[in-house]
Design a protein around this motif. Structure first.
Motif, PDB file in Angstrom:
ATOM      1  N   LYS A 110       0.841  -1.197   0.000  1.00 52.67           N
ATOM      2  CA  LYS A 110       0.000   0.000   0.000  1.00 52.67           C
ATOM      3  C   LYS A 110       0.875   1.246   0.000  1.00 52.67           C
ATOM      4  CE  LYS A 110      -2.201   1.596   3.690  1.00 52.67           C
ATOM      5  NZ  LYS A 110      -3.136   1.586   4.852  1.00 52.67           N
ATOM      6  N   ILE A 111       0.584   2.174  -0.911  1.00 48.74           N
ATOM      7  CA  ILE A 111       1.359   3.407  -1.022  1.00 48.74           C
ATOM      8  C   ILE A 111       1.015   4.340   0.136  1.00 48.74           C
ATOM      9  CG2 ILE A 111       1.781   5.463  -2.435  1.00 48.74           C
ATOM     10  CD1 ILE A 111       1.145   3.700  -4.899  1.00 48.74           C
ATOM     11  N   VAL A 112       2.039   4.774   0.894  1.00 51.40           N
ATOM     12  CA  VAL A 112       1.795   5.637   2.063  1.00 51.40           C
ATOM     13  C   VAL A 112       2.549   6.965   2.017  1.00 51.40           C
ATOM     14  CG1 VAL A 112       1.317   3.616   3.501  1.00 51.40           C
ATOM     15  CG2 VAL A 112       3.624   4.584   3.478  1.00 51.40           C
ATOM     16  N   GLU A 113       3.447   7.109   1.046  1.00 53.54           N
ATOM     17  CA  GLU A 113       4.219   8.355   0.955  1.00 53.54           C
ATOM     18  C   GLU A 113       4.645   8.602  -0.486  1.00 53.54           C
ATOM     19  OE1 GLU A 113       7.865   8.247   3.128  1.00 53.54           O
ATOM     20  OE2 GLU A 113       8.461  10.260   2.541  1.00 53.54           O
ATOM     21  N   VAL A 114       4.439   9.838  -0.963  1.00 50.25           N
ATOM     22  CA  VAL A 114       4.738  10.173  -2.361  1.00 50.25           C
ATOM     23  C   VAL A 114       5.276  11.602  -2.483  1.00 50.25           C
ATOM     24  CG1 VAL A 114       3.069   8.626  -3.492  1.00 50.25           C
ATOM     25  CG2 VAL A 114       2.294  10.828  -2.604  1.00 50.25           C
ATOM     26  N   GLU A 115       5.943  11.875  -3.603  1.00 47.04           N
ATOM     27  CA  GLU A 115       6.402  13.233  -3.909  1.00 47.04           C
ATOM     28  C   GLU A 115       6.186  13.516  -5.386  1.00 47.04           C
ATOM     29  OE1 GLU A 115      10.108  13.773  -0.733  1.00 47.04           O
ATOM     30  OE2 GLU A 115      10.509  13.608  -2.853  1.00 47.04           O
TER      31      GLU A 115
ATOM     32  N   LYS B 120      -0.216  14.711 -19.599  1.00 52.06           N
ATOM     33  CA  LYS B 120      -0.185  14.426 -21.043  1.00 52.06           C
ATOM     34  C   LYS B 120       1.233  14.210 -21.545  1.00 52.06           C
ATOM     35  CE  LYS B 120      -4.267  17.257 -21.982  1.00 52.06           C
ATOM     36  NZ  LYS B 120      -4.361  17.922 -20.661  1.00 52.06           N
ATOM     37  N   LYS B 121       1.313  13.736 -22.781  1.00 51.30           N
ATOM     38  CA  LYS B 121       2.604  13.538 -23.434  1.00 51.30           C
ATOM     39  C   LYS B 121       3.374  14.849 -23.465  1.00 51.30           C
ATOM     40  CE  LYS B 121       4.271  11.219 -27.657  1.00 51.30           C
ATOM     41  NZ  LYS B 121       5.367  10.565 -26.934  1.00 51.30           N
ATOM     42  N   GLU B 122       4.686  14.776 -23.247  1.00 50.33           N
ATOM     43  CA  GLU B 122       5.623  15.907 -23.292  1.00 50.33           C
ATOM     44  C   GLU B 122       5.551  16.859 -22.100  1.00 50.33           C
ATOM     45  OE1 GLU B 122       7.908  15.494 -25.371  1.00 50.33           O
ATOM     46  OE2 GLU B 122       6.855  14.068 -26.664  1.00 50.33           O
ATOM     47  N   VAL B 123       4.711  16.592 -21.118  1.00 52.83           N
ATOM     48  CA  VAL B 123       4.645  17.467 -19.940  1.00 52.83           C
ATOM     49  C   VAL B 123       5.857  17.247 -19.029  1.00 52.83           C
ATOM     50  CG1 VAL B 123       3.409  17.955 -17.796  1.00 52.83           C
ATOM     51  CG2 VAL B 123       2.157  17.800 -19.946  1.00 52.83           C
ATOM     52  N   GLY B 124       6.205  16.001 -18.781  1.00 51.96           N
ATOM     53  CA  GLY B 124       7.380  15.718 -17.956  1.00 51.96           C
ATOM     54  C   GLY B 124       7.115  15.774 -16.469  1.00 51.96           C
ATOM     55  N   ALA B 125       6.020  15.152 -16.036  1.00 50.64           N
ATOM     56  CA  ALA B 125       5.673  15.156 -14.610  1.00 50.64           C
ATOM     57  C   ALA B 125       5.530  13.719 -14.104  1.00 50.64           C
ATOM     58  CB  ALA B 125       4.373  15.915 -14.386  1.00 50.64           C
ATOM     59  N   ALA B 126       5.906  13.510 -12.840  1.00 51.38           N
ATOM     60  CA  ALA B 126       5.827  12.157 -12.280  1.00 51.38           C
ATOM     61  C   ALA B 126       5.738  12.218 -10.762  1.00 51.38           C
ATOM     62  CB  ALA B 126       7.051  11.343 -12.697  1.00 51.38           C
ATOM     63  N   VAL B 127       5.306  11.127 -10.171  1.00 48.78           N
ATOM     64  CA  VAL B 127       5.216  11.022  -8.716  1.00 48.78           C
ATOM     65  C   VAL B 127       6.168   9.927  -8.225  1.00 48.78           C
ATOM     66  CG1 VAL B 127       3.725  10.518  -6.749  1.00 48.78           C
ATOM     67  CG2 VAL B 127       2.804  11.747  -8.720  1.00 48.78           C
TER      68      VAL B 127
ATOM     69  N   ARG C  99       5.235  16.909  -0.993  1.00 43.34           N
ATOM     70  CA  ARG C  99       5.355  15.574  -0.404  1.00 43.34           C
ATOM     71  C   ARG C  99       4.088  15.287   0.389  1.00 43.34           C
ATOM     72  NH1 ARG C  99       7.547  14.214   4.898  1.00 43.34           N
ATOM     73  NH2 ARG C  99       7.859  11.965   5.042  1.00 43.34           N
ATOM     74  N   PHE C 100       3.392  14.223   0.036  1.00 50.78           N
ATOM     75  CA  PHE C 100       2.171  13.815   0.734  1.00 50.78           C
ATOM     76  C   PHE C 100       2.394  12.458   1.400  1.00 50.78           C
ATOM     77  CE2 PHE C 100      -0.566  15.942  -2.866  1.00 50.78           C
ATOM     78  CZ  PHE C 100      -0.070  17.186  -2.508  1.00 50.78           C
ATOM     79  N   PHE C 101       1.824  12.278   2.588  1.00 51.32           N
ATOM     80  CA  PHE C 101       1.974  10.987   3.259  1.00 51.32           C
ATOM     81  C   PHE C 101       0.794  10.730   4.185  1.00 51.32           C
ATOM     82  CE2 PHE C 101       3.135  12.716   7.415  1.00 51.32           C
ATOM     83  CZ  PHE C 101       3.589  13.983   7.088  1.00 51.32           C
TER      84      PHE C 101
END
Length: 213
Positions: free
Chosen positions: A52-57, A105-112, A201-203
DNA sequence: ATCAAGATTACCT
DNA sequence: GGTAATCTTGATA
């Protein structure tokens, strides 16, 4: 080794509802918020690893100097510029892999970036990979997947998994627990030098598998 | 060709 | 709380 049909059948019979690709194709902060509580699932030959995912950025090419994608597309970060729904894996400090969910979308360049996971299933396999043994102490358990490098070690995520579609059958996210807004913590991101002010950062508060306070 | 930095971790005092 | 380990990448010459 399972036949293709048997494999398909066993995947479909899992008690997990796979997240569709369209989910990932929205603004990165929206996706990030909804990732908390969802399950990361990895099918392997003998086992199914679940956490289970509990922390992300969040990281974003457009306004975020800390993002790998900030200066544009390169050989290393090109997966970040695909449309949402792929896994971006990078190697860092000569030792560790970290994994990200590509968004928008494509070419935006965002990730978590996935920074903390609560192990749910396949714990003996994760333990073997992290500590070289299947039986671990309580102290080792809390250290199993409470950091981005630890997660990739435990789940066997390496260079080969870079670019993996998260809407496929081997590595995907699934519906999980609904997390109340009041139990979500928000801070600046960890381990970066630039753009420290962004509260991305969310957790899940009080969860043991969060990498830091 | 060379080089410094890096979205970390484990181990030390 | 501090820091060594370890090597890929992207920038610069």
């Amino acid at each position: 080794m399972l036949t293709n049909a048997a494999w398909q059948k066993s995947v479909n019979s899992l008690p997990f509802r796979k997240i569709p690709q369209t989910f990932y194709q929205q603004a990165v902060l929206n996706v990030e918020l909804k990732l908390l509580g969802k399950f990361l699932v990895k099918r392997e030959e003998e086992t199914c690893l679940v956490g289970k995912i509990v922390e992300v950025e969040a990281y974003d090419a457009r306004f975020d100097e800390a993002s790998h994608s900030f200066k544009g597309k390169t050989a290393r970060n090109k997966v970040m510029f695909q449309e949402g729904g792929y896994l971006y894996v990078y190697f860092i400090y000569g030792n560790h892999f970290c994994c990200n969910v590509v968004c928008d979308k494509k070419e935006v360049g965002a990730a978590v970036l996935i920074r903390g996971i609560e192990p749910v299933s396949g714990i003996d396999v994760m333990s073997k990979r992290r500590f070289g043994k299947k039986e671990i102490s309580a102290k080792e358990l809390v250290n199993l997947t409470n950091g981005p490098g630890k997660i990739c070690k435990a789940f066997g995520i390496r260079r080969e998994e870079n670019g993996t579609p998260l809407f496929g059958d081997t590595l995907f996210l699934a519906e999980g627990e609904k997390i109340k807004t009041t139990s979500i913590g928000i801070t600046s991101r960890i381990g970066i030098k630039k753009a420290k002010e962004l509260p991305w950062r969310f957790f899940i508060k009080e969860n043991t598998f969060v990498s830091a306070l």
